[in-house]
Design a protein around this motif. Structure first.
Motif, PDB file in Angstrom:
ATOM      1  N   LEU A 109       0.832  -1.202   0.000  1.00 49.52           N
ATOM      2  CA  LEU A 109       0.000   0.000   0.000  1.00 49.52           C
ATOM      3  C   LEU A 109       0.865   1.249   0.000  1.00 49.52           C
ATOM      4  CD1 LEU A 109      -2.986  -0.802   2.366  1.00 49.52           C
ATOM      5  CD2 LEU A 109      -2.911  -0.787  -0.116  1.00 49.52           C
ATOM      6  N   PRO A 130      -6.242  14.613  -3.895  1.00 51.17           N
ATOM      7  CA  PRO A 130      -5.572  13.329  -4.116  1.00 51.17           C
ATOM      8  C   PRO A 130      -4.282  13.190  -3.315  1.00 51.17           C
ATOM      9  CG  PRO A 130      -5.826  14.536  -6.192  1.00 51.17           C
ATOM     10  CD  PRO A 130      -6.518  15.309  -5.153  1.00 51.17           C
ATOM     11  N   PHE A 168      -5.145  12.211   0.198  1.00 50.63           N
ATOM     12  CA  PHE A 168      -5.494  10.791   0.307  1.00 50.63           C
ATOM     13  C   PHE A 168      -4.246   9.927   0.198  1.00 50.63           C
ATOM     14  CE2 PHE A 168      -9.764  12.136  -1.649  1.00 50.63           C
ATOM     15  CZ  PHE A 168     -10.292  12.361  -0.396  1.00 50.63           C
ATOM     16  N   LEU A 214      -2.297  10.004   3.380  1.00 51.54           N
ATOM     17  CA  LEU A 214      -3.024   9.217   4.374  1.00 51.54           C
ATOM     18  C   LEU A 214      -2.793   7.723   4.152  1.00 51.54           C
ATOM     19  CD1 LEU A 214      -4.815  10.207   6.630  1.00 51.54           C
ATOM     20  CD2 LEU A 214      -6.809   9.876   5.180  1.00 51.54           C
ATOM     21  N   LEU A 215      -2.820   7.311   2.893  1.00 52.92           N
ATOM     22  CA  LEU A 215      -2.605   5.898   2.570  1.00 52.92           C
ATOM     23  C   LEU A 215      -1.180   5.484   2.930  1.00 52.92           C
ATOM     24  CD1 LEU A 215      -3.940   3.397   1.311  1.00 52.92           C
ATOM     25  CD2 LEU A 215      -2.961   4.051  -0.876  1.00 52.92           C
ATOM     26  N   LEU A 273      -1.124   5.013   6.673  1.00 54.33           N
ATOM     27  CA  LEU A 273      -1.840   3.799   7.071  1.00 54.33           C
ATOM     28  C   LEU A 273      -1.067   2.547   6.670  1.00 54.33           C
ATOM     29  CD1 LEU A 273      -5.421   4.922   6.110  1.00 54.33           C
ATOM     30  CD2 LEU A 273      -4.684   4.295   8.396  1.00 54.33           C
ATOM     31  N   ILE A 307       0.183  -0.455   9.061  1.00 50.71           N
ATOM     32  CA  ILE A 307      -0.096  -1.886   8.881  1.00 50.71           C
ATOM     33  C   ILE A 307       1.211  -2.674   8.839  1.00 50.71           C
ATOM     34  CG2 ILE A 307      -1.044  -3.591   7.288  1.00 50.71           C
ATOM     35  CD1 ILE A 307      -3.070  -1.432   6.445  1.00 50.71           C
ATOM     36  N   LEU A 363      -7.505  -0.997  11.117  1.00 48.46           N
ATOM     37  CA  LEU A 363      -6.485  -0.290  10.352  1.00 48.46           C
ATOM     38  C   LEU A 363      -6.570  -0.658   8.874  1.00 48.46           C
ATOM     39  CD1 LEU A 363      -4.302   1.667  11.156  1.00 48.46           C
ATOM     40  CD2 LEU A 363      -2.685  -0.221  11.271  1.00 48.46           C
ATOM     41  N   LYS A 364      -6.726  -1.958   8.618  1.00 52.75           N
ATOM     42  CA  LYS A 364      -6.784  -2.414   7.234  1.00 52.75           C
ATOM     43  C   LYS A 364      -8.045  -1.899   6.544  1.00 52.75           C
ATOM     44  CE  LYS A 364      -4.116  -6.607   6.933  1.00 52.75           C
ATOM     45  NZ  LYS A 364      -4.164  -8.060   6.857  1.00 52.75           N
ATOM     46  N   ILE A 398      -9.664   0.897   7.215  1.00 53.79           N
ATOM     47  CA  ILE A 398      -9.478   2.323   6.906  1.00 53.79           C
ATOM     48  C   ILE A 398      -8.561   2.469   5.698  1.00 53.79           C
ATOM     49  CG2 ILE A 398      -8.674   4.549   7.771  1.00 53.79           C
ATOM     50  CD1 ILE A 398      -9.322   3.692  10.546  1.00 53.79           C
ATOM     51  N   ALA A 399      -7.499   1.659   5.669  1.00 52.90           N
ATOM     52  CA  ALA A 399      -6.570   1.726   4.543  1.00 52.90           C
ATOM     53  C   ALA A 399      -7.296   1.433   3.236  1.00 52.90           C
ATOM     54  CB  ALA A 399      -5.419   0.753   4.743  1.00 52.90           C
ATOM     55  N   MET A 400      -8.216   0.466   3.257  1.00 54.18           N
ATOM     56  CA  MET A 400      -8.960   0.137   2.040  1.00 54.18           C
ATOM     57  C   MET A 400      -9.827   1.305   1.597  1.00 54.18           C
ATOM     58  SD  MET A 400      -8.408  -2.656   0.512  1.00 54.18           S
ATOM     59  CE  MET A 400      -6.756  -2.107   0.774  1.00 54.18           C
ATOM     60  N   VAL A 423      -9.263   4.478   2.164  1.00 56.72           N
ATOM     61  CA  VAL A 423      -8.396   5.528   1.616  1.00 56.72           C
ATOM     62  C   VAL A 423      -7.892   5.127   0.230  1.00 56.72           C
ATOM     63  CG1 VAL A 423      -6.284   6.838   1.977  1.00 56.72           C
ATOM     64  CG2 VAL A 423      -7.756   6.315   3.906  1.00 56.72           C
ATOM     65  N   PHE A 424      -7.599   3.844   0.058  1.00 56.64           N
ATOM     66  CA  PHE A 424      -7.197   3.340  -1.255  1.00 56.64           C
ATOM     67  C   PHE A 424      -8.309   3.631  -2.272  1.00 56.64           C
ATOM     68  CE2 PHE A 424      -5.740  -0.712  -3.706  1.00 56.64           C
ATOM     69  CZ  PHE A 424      -5.106   0.086  -4.638  1.00 56.64           C
ATOM     70  N   LEU A 455     -10.611   5.986  -2.018  1.00 51.21           N
ATOM     71  CA  LEU A 455     -10.663   7.437  -2.231  1.00 51.21           C
ATOM     72  C   LEU A 455      -9.617   7.854  -3.254  1.00 51.21           C
ATOM     73  CD1 LEU A 455     -11.007   8.723   1.460  1.00 51.21           C
ATOM     74  CD2 LEU A 455     -12.763   8.729  -0.290  1.00 51.21           C
ATOM     75  N   LEU A 456      -8.428   7.269  -3.114  1.00 50.18           N
ATOM     76  CA  LEU A 456      -7.338   7.602  -4.030  1.00 50.18           C
ATOM     77  C   LEU A 456      -7.684   7.161  -5.460  1.00 50.18           C
ATOM     78  CD1 LEU A 456      -4.528   8.833  -3.992  1.00 50.18           C
ATOM     79  CD2 LEU A 456      -3.585   6.568  -3.646  1.00 50.18           C
ATOM     80  N   MET A 460      -9.858   9.413  -7.467  1.00 51.74           N
ATOM     81  CA  MET A 460      -9.281  10.669  -7.935  1.00 51.74           C
ATOM     82  C   MET A 460      -8.734  10.568  -9.355  1.00 51.74           C
ATOM     83  SD  MET A 460      -9.500  12.968  -5.529  1.00 51.74           S
ATOM     84  CE  MET A 460     -11.130  12.371  -5.159  1.00 51.74           C
ATOM     85  N   GLY A 491     -15.480   9.244  -2.792  1.00 51.08           N
ATOM     86  CA  GLY A 491     -14.321  10.099  -3.029  1.00 51.08           C
ATOM     87  C   GLY A 491     -14.640  11.434  -3.700  1.00 51.08           C
TER      88      GLY A 491
END
Lengths: 166, 504
Positions: free
Chosen positions: A30, A58, A61, A64-65, A68, A72, B167-168, B170-172, B174-175, B177-178, B181, B445
């Protein structure tokens, strides 16, 4: 349907400090995605005063990714967890090959040829495929699709290979 | 009264012969695909999206709604008969439902599932009608700041309710959301992450990603397990469809509780049918005088979750129709479908196109009635369908999906992208990431960016606007509180308990 994590798979190559390789690998991947996005976004405009530029959201985001992903990955080092699951190659390979063939062939070759050949390629994804049976079902499916999509649903798509129409 | 006038108007629309036919086809096709194991509700709706393109908007939405609850119904049929939950929502139904089937009581189990679903559907329909108008008024009081905060709350809900690591999840999101874009920026027109590929200039198609991550990835993953999945098919003939009087008495309170719980969980953003059925099962088990019966064919264990998931499936239309915010991934697909037909979901739909909204609401009720009438006699056919071996089914699904994606835009690139996302989805599943939050993030997003931008433009760059506007502050406070509660270890262990129970 259950994916029992296979403990044997890959565990022998991993050093001891990796307590949950699954999370570590996932998190790092990620982070790479986020870094790639940040690189791809680097030429876009950021904030202008208090109004957002094209790159602001973008980039937010992506950062943030990144954070995160790092979290992880870190938790993969610090806490016990599942091992990597075994990834198979046969299913993914042939299914994706069928999809690719479909995408490349649908325009020049039309529904009839493309659907049938893609069906046969996808069928190779399983060891249990019996060829004659698969060919019969593939032919029926092709026929069904050739009637359903262009005629019943009225979606425009070529039926036969282009060279036959000329 | 306004409410009844609206509902009556809806029924007039829904009862027109063409719409009745759409509803019937939707419900039937939805059930058909829902019965096939390995294709979930999301993939079903994504896969069948193209077949609604040629229809007028009202008919198309009625059909899609039919596909949605049909798929849900089909999922419960497979979990009872073969112990393969067609959908995540019917995982818990399989626990007791399949036990009942093994005891030769498949008929009553199926009937109770249908009756429970129908009852829940009726209640939910009325609820949508009652809550629709006031919530629409509320929506008009929403500014960009409130919208943004509400979406944050929705996403946090999705995280809290997702299973596995917070955590995972939330990461998904945000992924997602990205990913959303990608494409041209709405305000400046600048191309973002499109790499000069013309097909990407419009952004990643939502149906494309959904089909890849849910359709193709599921197929690839199922192939891992060997094409011949263990099929514990109940072979004996199903006799006696009708439940006994005792069954009805036993399940009535469970249906009622499931309906209430499901309706509430469905309205909450990020909730939806899956969590509702898990919740209802846990509730029934807690309330039962003799909990040890559960897992051995307790009829309440079928009635509660099935009512709950149907109620939730329908009430989750409320946030979509009133606020324009999809509360879960299926509703997100509905947004996609509406956009294709030129409808922007949100408070203005209720006022500008009442026949659409009320027609759809009324059709849900009719659709549920159809399901109960059609499906009980058709059970035999569904069972026969399950005997089709997976080795023949999966190539067919691949081809059908590929043609479906291609027909959305007539773009071969979309098919390739879906294939790529299939691999991404497979990788995510293998690393224990849940793809559903990703999809939700992807839909929300652009909405989030737009509202964030607008809110900050109005406040002249002052970020405190989200906390100084009371409604927005409350929404954010709830979101923060939820997140804290989830991360707290004490509650964590309890939460895991709810989910592990279902897997035992």
């Amino acid at each position: 349907m259950s994916d029992a994590p296979s403990h044997e798979a890959g565990s022998w190559i991993l050093p001891k400090w990796m307590k949950c390789p699954q999370d570590l690998v996932g998190g790092v991947a990620l982070m790479l995605v986020a870094l790639f996005a940040l690189w791809a976004l680097s030429d876009l405009q950021g904030m202008r005063g208090f109004s957002f530029g094209a790159g602001t959201a973008p980039r937010m985001f992506a950062v943030l990714l990144l954070v995160l992903g790092a979290g992880i990955a870190l938790s993969g080092i610090l806490s016990e967890g599942a091992h990597l699951q075994k990834m198979h190659w046969r299913g993914p390979l042939f299914v994706v090959a069928a999809i690719l063939f479909f995408a490349l062939a649908i325009r020049p070759l039309g529904v009839v040829v493309t659907a049938f050949v893609s069906f046969m390629i996808a069928a190779m994804g399983s060891e249990e495929t019996r060829w004659r049976e698969a060919a019969i079902v593939g032919a029926c499916l092709t026929l069904g699709c050739a009637i359903l999509f262009p005629y019943v649903l009225g979606l425009p798509m070529p039926m036969f290979p282009r060279f036959l129409n000329q | 009264m306004d409410l009844f006038a609206n509902l009556a108007h809806g029924f007039v629309v829904a009862l027109s012969p063409i719409n009745l036919l759409m509803c019937l086809i939707g419900a039937l096709v939805g059930t058909l695909v829902g019965v096939l194991p390995g294709i979930g509700t999301i993939a079903t709706v994504a896969m069948l999206l193209p077949i609604t393109f040629g229809l007028p908007p009202v008919g198309a939405l009625i059909m899609l709604a039919g596909i949605y609850y049909g798929a849900q119904y089909g999922g419960s049929t497979t979990s009872i008969l073969v112990n393969i939950p067609g959908e995540a929502t019917s995982v818990v139904t399989a626990i007791d439902g399949h036990q009942m089937a093994r005891q030769g009581r498949a008929g009553p189990a199926l009937a109770i599932a249908a009756i429970g679903s129908f009852f829940a559907g009726c209640v939910a329909t009325v609820l949508i009608a009652v809550l629709g108008a006031p919530l629409t008024k509320l929506a008009l009081a929403f500014g960009p700041a409130e919208y943004f905060s509400l979406m944050v709350l929705g996403l946090i809900f999705a995280v809290v309710l997702a299973k596995g690591s917070v955590l995972k999840a939330i990461a998904m999101i945000v992924f997602g959301l990205l990913l959303s874009m990608v494409g041209s920026d709405i305000e400046t027109g600048a191309s973002r992450m499109a790499f000069n590929i013309p097909e990407l200039a419009d952004g990643l198609g939502f149906a494309t990603v959904a089909m890849g991550v849910f359709g193709f990835a599921e197929i690839i993953r199922n192939l891992d397990a060997g094409a011949e999945m263990s099929r514990d098919l109940v072979q004996q003939k199903i006799t006696g469809l009708m439940p006994t009087r005792k069954d009805l008495i036993d399940s009535a309170p469970a249906i009622l509780r499931g309906t209430v719980l499901g309706s509430i969980l469905g309205i909450l953003p990020g909730g939806g049918a899956t969590i509702a059925s898990f919740g209802a099962y846990t509730l029934e088990k807690k309330l039962a005088r003799n909990p040890s019966r559960f897992g051995r064919g307790a009829i309440e264990g079928v009635a509660g979750p099935e009512s709950a998931n149907n109620a939730a499936a329908q009430t989750s239309f409320i946030p979509l129709l009133t606020l324009g915010i999809p509360p879960n991934a299926v509703m997100a697909l509905m947004v996609g479908a509406m956009t294709i037909h030129g409808i922007v979901p949100g408070p203005q739909v209720m006022q500008k196109q009442p026949e659409l909204v009320w027609g759809m609401i009324a059709s849900m009720w009719i659709g549920n009635l159809m399901l109960i009438i059609i499906n009980l006699p058709l059970v035999g056919i569904w069972v026969r369908l399950l005997r089709v071996p997976y080795r023949l089914m999966f190539p067919s699904i691949v081809i059908f999906c590929a043609i479906g994606i291609y027909s959305v835009n007539n773009a071969p690139v979309d098919v390739i992208l879906a294939g790529v996302f299939g691999l991404v989805g497979y990788w995510l599943i293998k690393h224990d990431f849940e793809p559903a939050p990703l999809l939700l993030g992807m839909v929300l997003g652009p909405l989030m960016e737009e509202n964030l931008r607008r809110a900050l433009l109005i406040s002249r760059g002052d970020w405190s606007v989200f906390l100084t506007r009371p409604l927005s502050a409350v929404l954010l406070a709830v979101a923060a509180a939820l997140l804290v509660l989830t991360v707290l270890p004490a509650l964590r262990s309890k939460r895991d308990e709810v989910f592990t129970e279902s897997e035992s």
